[in-house]
Scaffold this motif. Structure first.
Motif, mmCIF file in Angstrom:
data_model
loop_
_atom_site.group_PDB
_atom_site.id
_atom_site.type_symbol
_atom_site.label_atom_id
_atom_site.label_comp_id
_atom_site.label_asym_id
_atom_site.label_seq_id
_atom_site.Cartn_x
_atom_site.Cartn_y
_atom_site.Cartn_z
ATOM 1 N N ALA A 214 8.196 -1.945 8.978
ATOM 2 C CA ALA A 214 7.049 -1.209 8.448
ATOM 3 C C ALA A 214 7.402 -0.452 7.177
ATOM 4 C CB ALA A 214 6.510 -0.240 9.503
ATOM 5 N N LYS A 215 8.699 -0.186 6.979
ATOM 6 C CA LYS A 215 9.127 0.463 5.741
ATOM 7 C C LYS A 215 9.066 -0.495 4.575
ATOM 8 C CE LYS A 215 12.607 3.140 7.943
ATOM 9 N NZ LYS A 215 14.044 3.276 8.169
ATOM 10 N N GLY A 216 8.945 -1.782 4.867
ATOM 11 C CA GLY A 216 8.880 -2.769 3.798
ATOM 12 C C GLY A 216 10.190 -3.499 3.573
ATOM 13 N N ARG B 58 0.598 -7.231 8.299
ATOM 14 C CA ARG B 58 1.259 -8.410 8.865
ATOM 15 C C ARG B 58 2.470 -8.048 9.702
ATOM 16 N NH1 ARG B 58 2.439 -12.338 4.231
ATOM 17 N NH2 ARG B 58 0.484 -12.040 3.121
ATOM 18 N N LEU B 59 2.301 -7.052 10.546
ATOM 19 C CA LEU B 59 3.425 -6.638 11.388
ATOM 20 C C LEU B 59 3.326 -7.187 12.797
ATOM 21 C CD1 LEU B 59 4.582 -2.952 10.860
ATOM 22 C CD2 LEU B 59 5.821 -5.065 10.464
ATOM 23 N N TYR B 88 6.333 -7.032 1.309
ATOM 24 C CA TYR B 88 7.454 -6.100 1.505
ATOM 25 C C TYR B 88 7.326 -4.891 0.579
ATOM 26 C CZ TYR B 88 9.500 -10.245 3.675
ATOM 27 O OH TYR B 88 9.718 -11.353 4.447
ATOM 28 N N LYS B 89 6.704 -5.103 -0.578
ATOM 29 C CA LYS B 89 6.529 -3.996 -1.520
ATOM 30 C C LYS B 89 5.356 -3.093 -1.121
ATOM 31 C CE LYS B 89 9.892 -4.393 -4.291
ATOM 32 N NZ LYS B 89 10.892 -3.327 -4.296
ATOM 33 N N ARG B 91 4.153 -2.708 2.166
ATOM 34 C CA ARG B 91 4.526 -1.993 3.391
ATOM 35 C C ARG B 91 5.413 -0.809 3.044
ATOM 36 N NH1 ARG B 91 7.216 -6.708 6.699
ATOM 37 N NH2 ARG B 91 5.393 -7.952 7.235
ATOM 38 N N GLY B 92 5.095 0.322 3.642
ATOM 39 C CA GLY B 92 5.967 1.471 3.454
ATOM 40 C C GLY B 92 5.715 2.219 2.163
ATOM 41 N N MET B 97 3.211 3.406 8.267
ATOM 42 C CA MET B 97 2.808 3.294 9.675
ATOM 43 C C MET B 97 3.622 4.222 10.553
ATOM 44 S SD MET B 97 2.036 -0.555 10.953
ATOM 45 C CE MET B 97 0.872 -0.316 12.288
ATOM 46 N N GLU B 118 16.386 4.922 2.998
ATOM 47 C CA GLU B 118 16.451 3.479 2.744
ATOM 48 C C GLU B 118 15.108 2.931 2.264
ATOM 49 O OE1 GLU B 118 17.446 0.888 5.903
ATOM 50 O OE2 GLU B 118 15.954 1.654 7.285
ATOM 51 N N TRP B 122 14.478 1.371 -1.449
ATOM 52 C CA TRP B 122 13.944 0.014 -1.547
ATOM 53 C C TRP B 122 12.732 -0.020 -2.487
ATOM 54 C CZ3 TRP B 122 14.028 -4.944 -1.605
ATOM 55 C CH2 TRP B 122 12.900 -5.717 -1.327
ATOM 56 N N HIS B 123 11.880 1.004 -2.382
ATOM 57 C CA HIS B 123 10.640 0.954 -3.154
ATOM 58 C C HIS B 123 10.773 1.548 -4.553
ATOM 59 C CE1 HIS B 123 8.228 -0.733 0.010
ATOM 60 N NE2 HIS B 123 8.656 0.180 0.862
#
Ligand SMILES: Nc1ncnc2c1ncn2[C@@H]1O[C@H](COP(=O)(O)OP(=O)(O)OP(=O)(O)O)[C@@H](O)[C@H]1O
Ligand code: SF4
Ligand SMILES: [Mg+2]
Lengths: 315, 342
Positions: A214-216, B58-59, B88-89, B91-92, B97, B118, B122-123
């Motif tokens: 969920a963090k991506g 999409r989880l 992926y970009k 989400r979060g 969530m 983390e 990532w973002h």
């Protein structure tokens, strides 16, 4: 922490003392003695020999004498090959056994972790089924069957690996060590594979993996940071039992592949009632095992922050 | 749909392929979410709330889960179509969530700080120090005392309420436009529940986040939400503003739900009246209204055909045959009217 290590070391000594005492008693309760099997020795020679090895003294006194020597690290002289001390036998055989054992442990843990991982990722697909069949074979085919089979096919018929020769001590050439190491690692490999597979499936279903997604984080990052480390914890806990398995398994494997390790001496020493070798090898291996368990515990505490070594309950 | 809408779900169908067949967990859900608002999704266990919410990013576990059809518009994009890399970009960073169980939702072998940083790293192109700084700030923001020290601790050193605060910190670290909260307080003590809800409200105002809140608690709905969607059997059966649903509900399932769900503010456990019967089998869902087997007002048509949407008001829609002009009158407070043709 220092206190914990201290306590463990004391416990280790107590354990070793108990093991050597029990071994001593059991050993002397096996009928026969080192000289009973040979053709009749003249009465006088026998007396002299017994005197040399203190076997003429009452058992309690023998025990005290042995323990005194043990405390100084002296394991006595082999009764069958009086030219060699038990310490010499151990220091000659151990590097060979250690090489064999270490290779087997490395194969079992690395290959096992990877195979278990693959099986879990491909759950219920052909790859998974194949790996699980291999694992079941590993668990059910004893290594004294597997060893000779490998010698016959991989060694004699297809001539991929040399057999029944070892080379020189710890530094033996790699190709000589391959077959025995694999044969020895087969059962632990199967254990690790199965454990890793189920532990990985368990972790993959955990909520924190969903959190990580969920963090991506992309799948590879989720896997390397979150899945792998948590899945490997149970594998670390069975390293102790696996070492035991490999140690005991090595007796048989060394015999089959005629490897000049400790195991070979040990098997011979029991049938010969070579008291000092029996005692020496048993104590040596026990020390190794107890220490190994200690190391595994330390490792466990390192990999799982929830385990606080030496902390009181509820802390 | 207004220009305030940031998320628009249309005709969402989600299924799970199981040994027994296809579980049609979500069967044509339409929902929208406006900027900064809180939309509550309520409904019995198994009605498809979590699956709907998890489908947005999409989880859903896949396999076995698949989004069969539908669109999820988020800005310019359709989230059902964006490539994985783009998801992926999102989400979060744009959609965060939080989940029900804070005890199991954090990785036990990683420090809480690392679990916050983390995502940040990532973002954003945050360096380690910068990310750590931001993580401390987030922990402080969610009300964890001593964040500089706490950041280096592991989840087991946190209490349940603190873990959920940490989860919120993780979810909000990148300042997402939408926060999806799936029963965020269900696993917590009542007093802690209230604190976490207050915190969510406070942060929502500060950060202007829109929230999709899944809950079993009408008290929570009343306190948090502006709008409510009632789900049953994989469908939304009624949506409206909170007072539309609480005071002017037009759907028999919503009526039953009101009587069967706890409300922090008024009802006690033993005043709850469960709805008799059990939810529809999603392996072979009914053709008509999913509630027909349990509905005291069910008519012949209810079993045959899914009722269309009726606009009760601008803000209030309901999907029930009772809205049809030819249907007999039914009133939630008059059980006598519950006798009907089957
Ligand atoms: N992994 C899965 N495999 C098969 N079916 C699933 C799976 N996940 C969910 N379902 C099905 O989807 C349906 C909806 O589940 P969902 O989790 O959305 O319910 P929910 O409304 O969130 O319920 P709850 O209030 O209990 O959380 C359930 O009937 C369940 O059987
Ligand atoms: S459509 Fe029919 S069965 Fe469904 S809720 Fe309305 S009255 Fe009941
Ligand atoms: Mg749910």
């Amino acid at each position: 922490m220092a206190r914990y290590i201290g306590q463990r070391l004391i416990l280790l000594l107590v354990t070793l003392w108990l093991i050597s005492t029990v071994t001593f008693v059991l050993m002397h309760s096996i009928p026969g003695d080192p000289f009973s099997s040979e053709k009749k020795l003249p009465e006088q020679t026998l007396r002299a020999l017994e005197a040399k090895y203190n076997l003429d003294k009452p058992l309690p006194q023998q025990y005290v004498l042995y323990m005194k020597n043990l405390a100084t690290g002296d394991l006595g002289i082999s009764i069958k090959t009086p030219s060699r001390s038990v310490n010499e036998i151990l220091s000659a055989g151990f590097p060979v056994s250690a090489r064999l054992g270490l290779q087997a442990i490395v194969i079992a843990s690395f290959a096992g972790v990877i195979m278990g991982m693959i099986a879990a990722i491909r759950q219920n697909r052909p790859t998974d089924y194949i790996l699980m069949v291999v694992a079941v074979l590993g668990l059910s085919v004893p290594n004294f069957v597997l060893g000779p089979l490998m010698q016959k096919y991989l060694g004699l018929e297809w001539e991929i690996f040399p057999i029944a020769s070892w080379g020189d001590g710890f530094g033996s050439e790699f190709q000589y060590t391959v077959l025995p190491s694999i044969a020895l690692s087969f059962l632990p490999l199967a254990l690790v594979t199965r454990l890793m597979r189920s532990s990985m499936l368990d972790v993959l279903g955990q909520d924190y993996i969903r959190t990580a997604r969920a963090k991506g984080l992309p799948p590879l990052k989720v896997f390397s940071r979150h899945t792998l480390r948590n899945a490997i914890i149970p594998v670390v806990t069975i390293l102790g039992p696996i070492t035991i398995n490999i140690l005991t398994g090595s007796f048989v494997i060394e015999k089959i592949f005629s490897i000049p390790g400790i195991g070979k001496y040990f098997v011979d020493s029991i049938s010969n009632r070579d008291y000092s070798v029996i005692m020496g090898v048993t104590i040596f291996y026990s020390a190794l095992l107890v220490m190994m368990n200690f190391v595994v515990d330390l490792l466990y505490g390192l990999i799982d922050p929830r385990i606080k070594l030496g902390a009181k309950e509820g802390n | 749909m207004t220009n305030q809408t940031i998320l628009q779900i249309e005709g969402l169908h989600v299924s799970f392929q199981t040994y027994n067949g296809e579980v049609k967990a979500v069967r044509g859900v339409d929902l929208h979410l406006d900027k900064g608002e809180t939309l509550a999704i309520v409904g019995e266990s198994g009605s498809g709330k979590s699956v709907t919410a998890q489908s947005i990013v999409r989880l859903i576990p896949s396999p076995p889960g698949v989004i069969k059809s539908g669109t999820i518009r988020f800005g310019e994009r359709d989230l059902t179509q964006v490539p994985d890399q783009e998801m992926y970009k999102i989400r979060g960073s744009e959609i965060g969530m939080i989940f029900q169980d804070p005890m199991t939702s954090l990785n036990p072998t990683m420090t809480v700080g690392r679990q916050i940083t983390e995502g940040l790293q990532w973002h954003h192109d945050f360096g380690k120090g910068e990310a750590l700084q931001k993580a401390v700030e987030m922990l402080r923001l969610v009300g964890i005392p001593n964040p500089e020290r706490r950041i280096h601790q592991y989840p087991h050193q946190y209490s349940g309420g603190m873990r959920q605060r940490a989860m919120i910190a993780i979810a909000l670290a990148c300042n997402p436009k939408i926060l999806i909260a799936d029963e965020p307080t269900t696993a917590l003590d009542v007093t802690i529940q209230a604190q976490i809800l207050d915190l969510m409200k406070e942060l929502q105002q500060k950060m202007e986040t829109a929230i999709i809140l899944i809950t079993h608690d009408l008290g929570v709905v009343a306190e948090m939400a502006q709008r409510v969607a009632v789900m049953y059997g994989g469908k939304v059966v009624e949506t409206g503003r909170v007072d539309d649903i609480f005071h002017r509900s037009r759907h028999p399932y919503t009526w039953g739900l009101m009587d069967s769900m706890p409300r922090l503010d008024q009802k006690r456990e033993d005043d709850l009246i469960p709805i008799p019967g059990s939810p529809p089998d999603l392996l072979d869902p009914p053709r008509g209204c999913p509630f027909a087997d349990r509905c005291p007002h069910a008519m012949y048509i209810c079993h045959e055909e899914m009722p269309a949407w009726t606009e009760v008001s601008d803000s209030h829609q309901v999907s029930c045959w009772l809205e049809h002009p030819d249907a007999p009158a039914a009133d939630r407070d008059e059980p006598a009217a519950r006798v009907n043709i089957r």
